[in-house]
Design a protein around this motif. Structure first.
Motif, short mmCIF file in Angstrom:
data_model
loop_
_atom_site.label_atom_id
_atom_site.label_comp_id
_atom_site.label_asym_id
_atom_site.label_seq_id
_atom_site.Cartn_x
_atom_site.Cartn_y
_atom_site.Cartn_z
N UNK A 5 52.25 45.15 53.55
CA UNK A 5 51.18 44.33 54.11
C UNK A 5 49.95 45.16 54.47
N UNK A 6 50.13 46.45 54.66
CA UNK A 6 49.00 47.32 54.97
C UNK A 6 48.04 47.45 53.79
N UNK A 7 48.55 47.27 52.60
CA UNK A 7 47.73 47.43 51.39
C UNK A 7 47.04 46.14 50.96
N UNK A 8 47.31 45.04 51.62
CA UNK A 8 46.70 43.76 51.27
C UNK A 8 45.17 43.78 51.38
N UNK A 9 44.55 44.33 52.44
CA UNK A 9 43.08 44.38 52.48
C UNK A 9 42.48 45.19 51.33
N UNK A 10 43.14 46.27 50.96
CA UNK A 10 42.65 47.07 49.84
C UNK A 10 42.73 46.28 48.54
N UNK A 11 43.81 45.55 48.35
CA UNK A 11 43.97 44.74 47.15
C UNK A 11 42.94 43.63 47.10
N UNK A 12 42.68 42.99 48.22
CA UNK A 12 41.65 41.94 48.28
C UNK A 12 40.28 42.54 47.97
N UNK A 13 39.99 43.71 48.55
CA UNK A 13 38.72 44.38 48.28
C UNK A 13 38.57 44.70 46.79
N UNK A 14 39.62 45.19 46.16
CA UNK A 14 39.55 45.51 44.73
C UNK A 14 39.31 44.26 43.89
N UNK A 15 39.97 43.17 44.21
CA UNK A 15 39.75 41.92 43.46
C UNK A 15 38.32 41.43 43.62
N UNK A 16 37.79 41.51 44.83
CA UNK A 16 36.40 41.09 45.05
C UNK A 16 35.44 42.00 44.30
N UNK A 17 35.68 43.31 44.33
CA UNK A 17 34.81 44.26 43.65
C UNK A 17 34.82 44.04 42.14
N UNK A 18 35.99 43.84 41.56
CA UNK A 18 36.08 43.59 40.12
C UNK A 18 35.43 42.26 39.77
N UNK A 19 35.63 41.26 40.59
CA UNK A 19 35.01 39.96 40.34
C UNK A 19 33.49 40.01 40.40
N UNK A 20 32.95 40.67 41.41
CA UNK A 20 31.49 40.80 41.51
C UNK A 20 30.92 41.64 40.37
N UNK A 21 31.62 42.70 40.00
CA UNK A 21 31.16 43.52 38.89
C UNK A 21 31.10 42.71 37.60
N UNK A 22 32.15 41.96 37.33
CA UNK A 22 32.17 41.12 36.13
C UNK A 22 31.07 40.06 36.20
N UNK A 23 30.85 39.51 37.38
CA UNK A 23 29.81 38.51 37.55
C UNK A 23 28.43 39.10 37.26
N UNK A 24 28.15 40.29 37.79
CA UNK A 24 26.85 40.93 37.58
C UNK A 24 26.64 41.35 36.13
#
Length: 124
Positions: A5-24
């Motif tokens: 559960x400690x790694x969940x924020x990092x995983x969420x951050x990575x998904x958001x970063x990849x999503x925004x990168x693909x969007x841009x």
């Protein structure tokens, strides 16, 4: 046992970063396709980097003035990057450092005067 559960924020951050990168990356491409901005013509496909049309024969002559100016810019820009560390460390190097940098800048000035005299900076 590792608490994942400690790694969940990092995983969420990575998904958001990849999503925004693909969007841009893909959103502007899609919008340009939909709005009709992607209509190639002879003017859009013309040369814009080097300033002269591509040549068929690899042995044909062309003006190297652009490359000389670019190399001169890179040389003087790289040499000017030595000024900041020198300025920061001047209190430690003292007069020896100051005299050394004045010799260095004198050599640069002689090189610039030579380029100017030889016409390397003249654009025709």
């Amino acid at each position: 046992m590792v608490d994942l559960e400690q790694y969940l924020p990092i995983l969420i951050f990575l998904f958001i970063a990849v999503g925004l990168s693909a969007l841009f990356v893909f959103l502007p491409m899609g919008v340009s396709r939909l709005t009709g901005a992607h209509k190639p013509n002879a003017e859009k496909n013309s040369e814009y980097e080097c300033g002269f049309p591509a040549f068929e024969d690899s042995r044909s002559q062309f003006d190297v003035k652009f490359y000389l100016v670019a190399i001169s810019f890179l040389l003087f820009d790289l040499e000017a990057s030595f000024l900041f560390p020198w300025a920061v460390s001047l209190q430690f190097t003292g007069w020896e450092g100051w005299i050394g940098m004045m010799i260095f800048l004198g050599i640069l000035a002689v090189g610039l005067a030579y380029e100017w005299k030889m016409g390397a900076l003249d654009w025709e």
